[in-house]
Design a protein around this motif. Structure first.
Motif, mmCIF file in Angstrom:
data_model
loop_
_atom_site.group_PDB
_atom_site.id
_atom_site.type_symbol
_atom_site.label_atom_id
_atom_site.label_comp_id
_atom_site.label_asym_id
_atom_site.label_seq_id
_atom_site.Cartn_x
_atom_site.Cartn_y
_atom_site.Cartn_z
ATOM 1 N N ASP A 51 44.142 35.673 66.164
ATOM 2 C CA ASP A 51 44.237 34.591 67.155
ATOM 3 C C ASP A 51 45.632 33.990 67.268
ATOM 4 O O ASP A 51 45.789 32.845 67.710
ATOM 5 C CB ASP A 51 43.224 33.475 66.840
ATOM 6 C CG ASP A 51 41.790 33.967 66.832
ATOM 7 O OD1 ASP A 51 41.497 34.932 67.559
ATOM 8 O OD2 ASP A 51 40.969 33.382 66.098
ATOM 9 N N THR A 52 46.649 34.725 66.876
ATOM 10 C CA THR A 52 48.025 34.280 67.064
ATOM 11 C C THR A 52 48.758 35.292 67.942
ATOM 12 O O THR A 52 48.219 36.346 68.282
ATOM 13 C CB THR A 52 48.766 34.154 65.716
ATOM 14 O OG1 THR A 52 49.049 35.475 65.202
ATOM 15 C CG2 THR A 52 47.934 33.388 64.697
ATOM 16 N N ASP A 53 49.992 34.993 68.289
ATOM 17 C CA ASP A 53 50.761 35.898 69.137
ATOM 18 C C ASP A 53 51.117 37.197 68.424
ATOM 19 O O ASP A 53 51.558 38.152 69.071
ATOM 20 C CB ASP A 53 52.048 35.209 69.623
ATOM 21 C CG ASP A 53 51.759 34.162 70.687
ATOM 22 O OD1 ASP A 53 50.711 34.261 71.347
ATOM 23 O OD2 ASP A 53 52.575 33.229 70.842
ATOM 24 N N GLN A 54 50.950 37.255 67.111
ATOM 25 C CA GLN A 54 51.203 38.485 66.370
ATOM 26 C C GLN A 54 49.937 39.339 66.202
ATOM 27 O O GLN A 54 49.996 40.404 65.609
ATOM 28 C CB GLN A 54 51.809 38.159 64.996
ATOM 29 C CG GLN A 54 53.239 37.644 65.085
ATOM 30 C CD GLN A 54 53.839 37.410 63.707
ATOM 31 O OE1 GLN A 54 53.403 36.537 62.951
ATOM 32 N NE2 GLN A 54 54.828 38.193 63.357
ATOM 33 N N ASP A 55 48.833 38.843 66.731
ATOM 34 C CA ASP A 55 47.580 39.588 66.772
ATOM 35 C C ASP A 55 47.636 40.528 67.983
ATOM 36 O O ASP A 55 47.760 40.064 69.116
ATOM 37 C CB ASP A 55 46.417 38.600 66.917
ATOM 38 C CG ASP A 55 45.054 39.270 67.019
ATOM 39 O OD1 ASP A 55 44.997 40.513 67.121
ATOM 40 O OD2 ASP A 55 44.047 38.539 67.020
ATOM 41 N N PRO A 56 47.560 41.844 67.789
ATOM 42 C CA PRO A 56 47.690 42.779 68.927
ATOM 43 C C PRO A 56 46.733 42.488 70.058
ATOM 44 O O PRO A 56 47.077 42.646 71.230
ATOM 45 C CB PRO A 56 47.397 44.144 68.287
ATOM 46 C CG PRO A 56 47.790 43.978 66.857
ATOM 47 C CD PRO A 56 47.429 42.560 66.508
ATOM 48 N N TYR A 57 45.492 42.082 69.755
ATOM 49 C CA TYR A 57 44.532 41.751 70.805
ATOM 50 C C TYR A 57 44.057 40.314 70.654
ATOM 51 O O TYR A 57 42.863 40.031 70.513
ATOM 52 C CB TYR A 57 43.340 42.719 70.840
ATOM 53 C CG TYR A 57 43.117 43.569 69.609
ATOM 54 C CD1 TYR A 57 43.817 44.770 69.433
ATOM 55 C CD2 TYR A 57 42.195 43.225 68.626
ATOM 56 C CE1 TYR A 57 43.606 45.573 68.326
ATOM 57 C CE2 TYR A 57 41.970 44.026 67.516
ATOM 58 C CZ TYR A 57 42.689 45.198 67.368
ATOM 59 O OH TYR A 57 42.487 45.990 66.267
ATOM 60 N N ASN A 58 45.014 39.411 70.707
ATOM 61 C CA ASN A 58 44.791 37.976 70.583
ATOM 62 C C ASN A 58 43.748 37.486 71.588
ATOM 63 O O ASN A 58 43.982 37.472 72.794
ATOM 64 C CB ASN A 58 46.127 37.249 70.792
ATOM 65 C CG ASN A 58 45.995 35.745 70.665
ATOM 66 O OD1 ASN A 58 44.952 35.217 70.293
ATOM 67 N ND2 ASN A 58 47.075 35.053 70.982
ATOM 68 N N ALA A 59 42.590 37.056 71.098
ATOM 69 C CA ALA A 59 41.490 36.634 71.971
ATOM 70 C C ALA A 59 41.835 35.397 72.780
ATOM 71 O O ALA A 59 41.234 35.160 73.838
ATOM 72 C CB ALA A 59 40.236 36.380 71.136
ATOM 73 N N LYS A 60 42.785 34.599 72.307
ATOM 74 C CA LYS A 60 43.147 33.387 73.026
ATOM 75 C C LYS A 60 43.925 33.668 74.305
ATOM 76 O O LYS A 60 44.205 32.751 75.076
ATOM 77 C CB LYS A 60 43.933 32.460 72.101
ATOM 78 C CG LYS A 60 43.075 31.917 70.960
ATOM 79 C CD LYS A 60 43.811 30.912 70.103
ATOM 80 C CE LYS A 60 42.882 30.345 69.029
ATOM 81 N NZ LYS A 60 43.571 29.371 68.155
ATOM 82 N N ARG A 61 44.252 34.940 74.535
ATOM 83 C CA ARG A 61 44.921 35.315 75.782
ATOM 84 C C ARG A 61 43.932 35.804 76.834
ATOM 85 O O ARG A 61 44.336 36.294 77.885
ATOM 86 C CB ARG A 61 45.977 36.387 75.503
ATOM 87 C CG ARG A 61 47.141 35.863 74.683
ATOM 88 C CD ARG A 61 48.190 36.916 74.420
ATOM 89 N NE ARG A 61 48.849 37.371 75.633
ATOM 90 C CZ ARG A 61 49.940 38.126 75.663
ATOM 91 N NH1 ARG A 61 50.494 38.490 74.509
ATOM 92 N NH2 ARG A 61 50.468 38.518 76.787
ATOM 93 N N GLY A 62 42.648 35.672 76.550
ATOM 94 C CA GLY A 62 41.634 35.992 77.539
ATOM 95 C C GLY A 62 40.955 37.327 77.313
ATOM 96 O O GLY A 62 41.425 38.186 76.563
ATOM 97 N N LEU A 63 39.818 37.496 78.008
ATOM 98 C CA LEU A 63 38.975 38.674 77.827
ATOM 99 C C LEU A 63 39.671 39.958 78.265
ATOM 100 O O LEU A 63 39.552 40.994 77.606
ATOM 101 C CB LEU A 63 37.678 38.495 78.616
ATOM 102 C CG LEU A 63 36.483 39.337 78.180
ATOM 103 C CD1 LEU A 63 36.001 38.892 76.798
ATOM 104 C CD2 LEU A 63 35.350 39.206 79.184
ATOM 105 N N LEU A 64 40.391 39.907 79.377
ATOM 106 C CA LEU A 64 41.075 41.105 79.877
ATOM 107 C C LEU A 64 42.104 41.603 78.876
ATOM 108 O O LEU A 64 42.160 42.794 78.560
ATOM 109 C CB LEU A 64 41.743 40.828 81.220
ATOM 110 C CG LEU A 64 42.620 41.962 81.768
ATOM 111 C CD1 LEU A 64 41.775 43.202 82.050
ATOM 112 C CD2 LEU A 64 43.354 41.518 83.036
ATOM 113 N N PHE A 65 42.907 40.686 78.340
ATOM 114 C CA PHE A 65 43.945 41.095 77.400
ATOM 115 C C PHE A 65 43.341 41.659 76.127
ATOM 116 O O PHE A 65 43.763 42.711 75.643
ATOM 117 C CB PHE A 65 44.850 39.908 77.056
ATOM 118 C CG PHE A 65 45.948 40.267 76.087
ATOM 119 C CD1 PHE A 65 47.138 40.818 76.537
ATOM 120 C CD2 PHE A 65 45.794 40.067 74.712
ATOM 121 C CE1 PHE A 65 48.148 41.170 75.641
ATOM 122 C CE2 PHE A 65 46.786 40.418 73.819
ATOM 123 C CZ PHE A 65 47.969 40.964 74.290
ATOM 124 N N SER A 66 42.346 40.980 75.556
ATOM 125 C CA SER A 66 41.785 41.434 74.278
ATOM 126 C C SER A 66 40.974 42.713 74.427
ATOM 127 O O SER A 66 40.811 43.453 73.452
ATOM 128 C CB SER A 66 40.918 40.332 73.658
ATOM 129 O OG SER A 66 39.855 39.976 74.514
#
Length: 410
Positions: A125-140
């Motif tokens: 859940d941080t910007d170093q998480d490749p699929y950071n869920a906090k960036r939305g469903l499409l991104f993750s």
């Protein structure tokens, strides 16, 4: 590394990163990955254009389903639990089979898959998480691949995999295995069995691969969505338990349990947490094909559940009792701590408390090297840095306490 100062440090929650539509669009524009666009979107176009002209036979559909389930297990059991988390040990034959079938799912080599997954757990859940869920469903779900930027991922330790000959072998032969086993083999079986090579390649090959990919991606997206599932074990991350999705993903969507106890070979412990992958690993152990199955204790699991049910008030309200227990530990000066570390004692210091990590180094989810580089230093910043550790991790750490630095008592 400077000497720690003052009282025990308190963990301060970090503000979540904010990502607007504008910043996300700029991300995709800047990190557009042509090859991944082609490999992820291209097959869908092929299926759409050719499916009206290729009518599969019943045996082909049945083979596609069975092959898809087997392929799913190669990811959940092999890529994920065996190699990414070292939740158990498997014999050479099982590792080869899992590596070959795993390559046929077009989810890239073990080395690369484990790299992004370990980063996901270490920097959730941080910007170093490749699929950071906090960036939305499409991104993750798929955006992190369409706008791939590996430089942004947090660093992880892969030294254990680089010593595994099966992993290195699969990495070198990944593309031939994918094409041969993933696409040509289903076509050959369908051709020899019931004269349907086109259906075999299109449905048991390409279509199966796409479906298996997106089922895996659902773990990164839906199983981290704020509107989905429950969090019976920990609210430290966005991970959720979703029983229906767990059935589809062969156990992986018991994701809140998994993030609370990442090295446990199980992704669930009761009937409301269906986990088919767990029982295959269990069977392999009975057959002598697997060993060293790691589990969290019943007490640790129940403690996590109770803490979460009480909204962690017990943990937060018990700070006085915790501090009282700490002050009963024997005292050690910073100089003594450094001297014992120089004498090869496996000691680290976090928040003014000294821990002996000798028996835990090989079990650390982030890798042995991460602890190795913290020996004899103040590792407070590392422990409370980008990765927010779960209550399970705190309990493990508590059991490793050996002393308290004198300056922390002043």
């Amino acid at each position: 590394m400077s000497k720690p100062r003052g009282k025990l440090a308190q963990l301060v929650p970090r503000a979540a990163s904010r990502h607007t539509w504008k910043t996300e669009f700029e991300w995709y524009r800047r990190n557009f990955h042509g090859f991944l666009h082609t490999s992820l979107v291209g097959p869908i176009v092929v299926i759409f254009l050719t499916a009206p002209y290729v009518v599969p036979k019943q045996n082909t559909i049945l083979m596609a389903i069975v092959w898809g389930i087997i392929g799913g297990f190669s990811i959940t059991i092999g890529y994920h639990r065996l190699w990414a988390h070292r939740s158990f040990t498997a014999c050479i034959g099982i590792r080869i089979v899992l590596a070959v079938i795993g390559a046929a799912q077009n989810q890239w080599p073990i080395l690369w898959w484990v790299k992004h997954h370990r980063a996901h757990h270490k920097y959730t859940d941080t910007d170093q998480d490749p699929y950071n869920a906090k960036r939305g469903l499409l991104f993750s779900h798929i955006g992190w691949l369409l706008g791939l930027n590996e430089i942004a991922w947090g660093p992880v330790d892969l030294s254990d995999l680089k010593q595994d000959p099966v992993v290195i072998w699969q990495d070198r032969l990944y593309w031939p295995i994918l094409i041969t086993i993933g696409i040509l083999l289903p076509g050959a079986v369908a051709h020899c069995g019931w004269n349907d090579w086109k259906g075999g390649m299109l449905y048991a090959g390409v279509t199966r691969i796409i479906i298996t990919q997106h089922i895996t991606f659902l773990i990164n997206s839906v199983a981290h969505a704020s509107w989905a599932g429950t969090q019976p074990y920990s609210a430290c991350t966005t991970a959720r338990n979703i029983p229906l999705l767990a059935i589809l993903t062969l156990g992986e969507a018991n994701h809140n349990f998994h993030h609370a106890f990442p090295t446990d070979y199980r992704n669930g412990v009761n009937w409301m947490e269906p986990d088919f992958s767990r029982w295959i690993i269990w069977l392999w152990e009975r057959l002598g094909w697997a060993s060293d199955l790691k589990t969290a204790s019943r007490l640790e699991i129940e403690q996590a559940r109770l803490n979460q049910q009480k909204e962690r008030t017990q943990r937060q309200g018990g700070n006085h009792e915790v501090n009282q227990a700490l002050f009963k530990l024997p005292r050690m000066s910073w100089e003594e701590y450094k001297q014992r570390s120089d004498n090869l004692d496996n000691l680290i210091c976090i928040n003014g408390v000294v821990y002996n990590v000798a028996d835990f180094m090989d079990d650390h989810p982030g890798g042995r090297d991460l602890i190795q580089q913290s020996l004899g230093k103040d590792a407070t910043g590392l422990y409370h840095g980008n990765h927010l550790h779960s209550p399970h991790a705190d309990n493990i750490l508590k059991g490793l306490q050996v002393s308290m630095l004198e300056d922390s008592c002043q």
